[in-house]
Design an enzyme around this catalytic site. Sequence first.
Site, short mmCIF file in Angstrom:
data_model
loop_
_atom_site.label_atom_id
_atom_site.label_comp_id
_atom_site.label_asym_id
_atom_site.label_seq_id
_atom_site.Cartn_x
_atom_site.Cartn_y
_atom_site.Cartn_z
N TYR A 1 -2.96 -8.31 10.53
CA TYR A 1 -3.93 -9.35 10.91
C TYR A 1 -4.92 -9.75 9.82
O TYR A 1 -5.28 -10.93 9.74
CB TYR A 1 -4.64 -8.98 12.22
CG TYR A 1 -3.65 -8.62 13.31
CD1 TYR A 1 -2.71 -9.56 13.76
CD2 TYR A 1 -3.58 -7.34 13.84
CE1 TYR A 1 -1.76 -9.23 14.71
CE2 TYR A 1 -2.64 -7.00 14.80
CZ TYR A 1 -1.73 -7.95 15.22
OH TYR A 1 -0.79 -7.61 16.16
N PRO A 2 -5.40 -8.85 8.97
CA PRO A 2 -6.26 -9.33 7.89
C PRO A 2 -5.55 -10.36 7.00
O PRO A 2 -6.19 -11.17 6.35
CB PRO A 2 -6.59 -8.06 7.09
CG PRO A 2 -6.42 -6.94 8.05
CD PRO A 2 -5.30 -7.37 8.97
N GLN B 1 1.69 -2.01 5.90
CA GLN B 1 1.99 -0.61 6.26
C GLN B 1 2.41 -0.41 7.72
O GLN B 1 3.34 0.33 8.01
CB GLN B 1 0.79 0.27 5.91
CG GLN B 1 1.15 1.71 5.71
CD GLN B 1 0.09 2.45 4.91
OE1 GLN B 1 -1.00 2.72 5.42
NE2 GLN B 1 0.37 2.74 3.66
N PHE B 2 1.71 -1.10 8.63
CA PHE B 2 2.05 -1.05 10.05
C PHE B 2 1.77 -2.41 10.66
O PHE B 2 0.87 -3.14 10.22
CB PHE B 2 1.19 -0.01 10.79
CG PHE B 2 1.68 1.41 10.66
CD1 PHE B 2 2.59 1.94 11.56
CD2 PHE B 2 1.22 2.21 9.63
CE1 PHE B 2 3.03 3.25 11.45
CE2 PHE B 2 1.66 3.52 9.51
CZ PHE B 2 2.56 4.05 10.42
N ASP B 3 2.49 -2.70 11.75
CA ASP B 3 2.30 -3.95 12.49
C ASP B 3 0.83 -4.32 12.73
O ASP B 3 0.43 -5.45 12.52
CB ASP B 3 3.02 -3.85 13.85
CG ASP B 3 2.98 -2.44 14.42
OD1 ASP B 3 1.88 -1.91 14.63
OD2 ASP B 3 4.07 -1.85 14.61
N GLY B 4 0.05 -3.32 13.16
CA GLY B 4 -1.34 -3.60 13.53
C GLY B 4 -2.25 -3.92 12.35
O GLY B 4 -3.42 -4.24 12.54
N PHE B 5 -1.71 -3.86 11.13
CA PHE B 5 -2.55 -4.11 9.95
C PHE B 5 -2.20 -5.41 9.24
O PHE B 5 -2.64 -5.66 8.13
CB PHE B 5 -2.47 -2.93 8.98
CG PHE B 5 -2.75 -1.62 9.65
CD1 PHE B 5 -3.76 -1.53 10.61
CD2 PHE B 5 -2.02 -0.48 9.36
CE1 PHE B 5 -4.03 -0.34 11.26
CE2 PHE B 5 -2.29 0.72 10.00
CZ PHE B 5 -3.30 0.80 10.96
N HIS C 1 -0.48 1.09 15.70
CA HIS C 1 0.72 1.51 14.98
C HIS C 1 2.00 1.25 15.77
O HIS C 1 3.06 1.74 15.41
CB HIS C 1 0.65 3.00 14.63
CG HIS C 1 -0.40 3.36 13.63
ND1 HIS C 1 -1.74 3.32 13.92
CD2 HIS C 1 -0.30 3.76 12.34
CE1 HIS C 1 -2.41 3.70 12.84
NE2 HIS C 1 -1.58 3.97 11.88
N GLU D 1 -4.95 -6.35 2.93
CA GLU D 1 -3.76 -7.10 3.31
C GLU D 1 -3.88 -8.59 3.00
O GLU D 1 -2.89 -9.22 2.58
CB GLU D 1 -3.46 -6.89 4.80
CG GLU D 1 -3.01 -5.48 5.15
CD GLU D 1 -4.14 -4.45 5.15
OE1 GLU D 1 -5.32 -4.86 5.09
OE2 GLU D 1 -3.85 -3.25 5.20
N GLU E 1 0.83 -1.20 0.00
CA GLU E 1 0.00 0.00 0.00
C GLU E 1 0.87 1.26 0.00
O GLU E 1 1.74 1.40 0.86
CB GLU E 1 -0.92 -0.01 1.24
CG GLU E 1 -1.97 -1.10 1.18
CD GLU E 1 -2.57 -1.46 2.53
OE1 GLU E 1 -2.38 -0.71 3.51
OE2 GLU E 1 -3.25 -2.50 2.61
C1 LIG Z 1 -6.20 -2.72 7.72
C2 LIG Z 1 -5.50 -1.43 7.52
N1 LIG Z 1 -4.56 -1.32 6.56
C3 LIG Z 1 -3.90 -0.17 6.38
C4 LIG Z 1 -4.17 0.92 7.16
C5 LIG Z 1 -3.40 2.21 6.96
N2 LIG Z 1 -4.29 3.24 6.43
C6 LIG Z 1 -4.87 4.14 7.24
S1 LIG Z 1 -5.94 5.12 6.42
C7 LIG Z 1 -5.62 4.35 4.95
C8 LIG Z 1 -6.35 4.81 3.73
C9 LIG Z 1 -7.83 4.78 3.91
O1 LIG Z 1 -8.47 5.31 2.80
P1 LIG Z 1 -10.04 5.47 2.77
O2 LIG Z 1 -10.70 4.20 3.15
O3 LIG Z 1 -10.40 6.04 1.45
O4 LIG Z 1 -10.37 6.51 3.94
P2 LIG Z 1 -9.88 8.03 4.08
O5 LIG Z 1 -8.63 7.99 4.89
O6 LIG Z 1 -9.68 8.59 2.73
O7 LIG Z 1 -10.96 8.71 4.84
C10 LIG Z 1 -4.68 3.36 5.11
C11 LIG Z 1 -4.13 2.53 4.03
C12 LIG Z 1 -5.15 0.76 8.16
N3 LIG Z 1 -5.47 1.78 8.98
N4 LIG Z 1 -5.79 -0.40 8.32
#
Ligand SMILES: Cc1ncc(C[n+]2csc(CCOP(=O)(O)OP(=O)(O)O)c2C)c(N)n1
Lengths: 328, 362
Positions: free
Chosen positions: A88-89, A82-86, A129, A60, A29
């Site tokens: 899990y999916p 992107q981060f440790d906490g992500f 995070h 993920e 990502e």
């Molecule tokens: C499962 C997961 N993967 C990655 C992230 C990191 N991340 C945070 S916001 C984001 C983008 C989200 O985009 P969108 O759904 O369009 O929402 P917006 O931020 O534009 O409101 C990402 C990749 C996360 N929070 N959770």
Amino acid sequence: MTAMTMAKALNTGLRRAMEQDSKVILFGEDIGRLGGVFRITDGLQKDFGEHRVMDAPLAESGIVGAAVGLAMRGYRPVVEIQFDGFVYPAFDQIVSQVAKMHRRTEGTVRMPIVIRIPYGGGIGAVEHHSESPEAYFAHTAGLRVLTPGDPQAAFVTIQQAIACDDPVVYFEPKRRYWDKGDVDEGLDARDRQRVPDPWQARVVKAGDDVTVACYGPMVRTCLEAARASSDASLEVIDLQSLSPLDIETLVASVERTGRLVVVHEASANVGIGAEIAARVTERCFYSLEAPVLRVTGFDIPYPASRLEEHFLPDLDRVLDAVDRAMAY
Amino acid sequence: MSDGIRAGAAIQLLSPEGERVSNTHYDISLGDAELRDLYRDMVLVRRIDTEATALQRQGELGLWASSLGQEAAQVGSARCLRPGDFAFPTYREHGVTWSRGIKPLEFLAMFRGVTNGGWDPIERGCAIYTIVIGNQALHGAGYAMGIQLDDSDDAVIAYFGDGATDEGDVNEAFVFGSVFNAPVVFFCQNNQWAISQPRERRSRAPIHERAAGFGFPGVLVDGNDILAVMAVTREALDRARTGGGPTLVEAYTYRMAAHTTSDDPTRYRRAEELEIWRLRDPIERLKVFLARQGIADRHYFDQIEQEADELAVHVRDGVRSMPEPEATSMFDHVYAESHTLLEEQRRHLHEYEASFVPGGSA
Ligand SMILES: Cc1ncc(C[n+]2csc(CCOP(=O)(O)OP(=O)(O)O)c2C)c(N)n1
Ligand SMILES: [Mg+2]
């Protein structure tokens, strides 16, 4: 030798691996134009093209699942979570497929996948995070787990992980991304004569009284503790490979020092420290002067950022454990 | 994919110039007081956002995810909820939490880093912010299943972004909503970006069209038109309440600020884009409408401006003086009933830290 940050060392290592093998592709990502949220892949899409550095959809399980397919097709995917906490999916794909494919296909299909995960706390981040989920992966047979302790190790081990025919979960200590260290860029990571075996622990500081085993973000913390320790001489060992564990290096050290303190940010319960304590106790029972002690995060969800300094092991907590080990 | 607004595909009741436009299917009639109130809410939410961004820059907040430009989508949709309904926000829905009566300092607390929550979701009819993309969509579907089991006519609204529609969780939520005919409105704010990834990278088909494949209606609405957002959300909630099952609303809007205060959008998007969307500002268009219709005058707008100034002071002072949590509070609430090993760790931390305080017990 060039002084560079761990982030730059990883970037340079990835670049080197991509130059040497056209089957190496990056997937994750925001890793393309943005260069990843930590800029670890900065400039790579520009130089290698969108077909080798691909911005993945925000999914993920999809990223890791697709990496399995790409690996079956002969590629060596290096994916970024992107981060440790992500991660899990993707846990299902990692545990059910990535880890087991080689065994399930009776050795015919290899999974040369690297799953890069920035991990650990100390950066004042919001929830999810700052986690240290390495034990989940170390617990899973079929996965190798690596984590670099300094820029030089990062530069070399990321290339070794990519060259490895087993899947490697590669944990990057995010709060050390900006720490600088000397990196020997001239070193060819494929040169087995000259580069250390990635699966071997490294004695990063020799000492006589207490062995301190650590990894990732805690390597610097423990080296600082060793420097600050006036009463006891600490031998600091960077485990680097969390699975398989290099028990031999630990045993050799503990047989001399008679004391072992294991340090990690992750919670104690059923963690890496517990595994080490059990194995070292089995091997070194008669050399031990004190029980194996652990300095870890508490057995709670990672706290809100304004409390994290109370949660994370620091120099004082390491020295406190050293004192307790010495007092036995 | 063409721009849904320029193509005229999105439901619109108020043009960017503040002209009332008619739509054959959707309409809404609101009293003057309510219209003024919508304006007030949007202005106040924007001011909180501005202040929070500044506070982050000053080191008072760890992070801030800006809602700038998305006020109409958030305030408009949440306004349609009844007290017994339930909202599931992401981390960006400050207009939603505000509209559910959550106080600014309550939703700023997480960004300051003093808590991972901030309020009681059950009491307030609004879940705490969810950072893991897509997770809350399934919670929305499940909560709606519970409403159904209770034979209630309450409803759920689950928020997520355009990027989130990539995640398995969101697509699984569609399946659950569909299969159980659950009273849930899936409210997607398509703000054109998921960090550095533009709308074009999401899917070949517009997001709202996906609903058809799951067997429920999908609607595209101009997310910067608060009247249209309300008309569309009301209909979707009514459908949910009366046994009609889920609806997917795609509110077409724009993330005017960086993804979060940690992000640098100059690396991936052009400034001209911002100019186009500035002309579609949700607050400005309602303001023009109110003024032209004689529903609000300068005096009113000044009064709201002043209220916003006062709110900004309250937010600033309130954030700065937020009490620091006790270190040992991190052991609270890990379980409904704590256990011995955990309490030992709590005690150990307490004694260990006290040993550093002069005169403290070791
Ligand atoms: C499962 C997961 N993967 C990655 C992230 C990191 N991340 C945070 S916001 C984001 C983008 C989200 O985009 P969108 O759904 O369009 O929402 P917006 O931020 O534009 O409101 C990402 C990749 C996360 N929070 N959770
Ligand atoms: Mg978005």
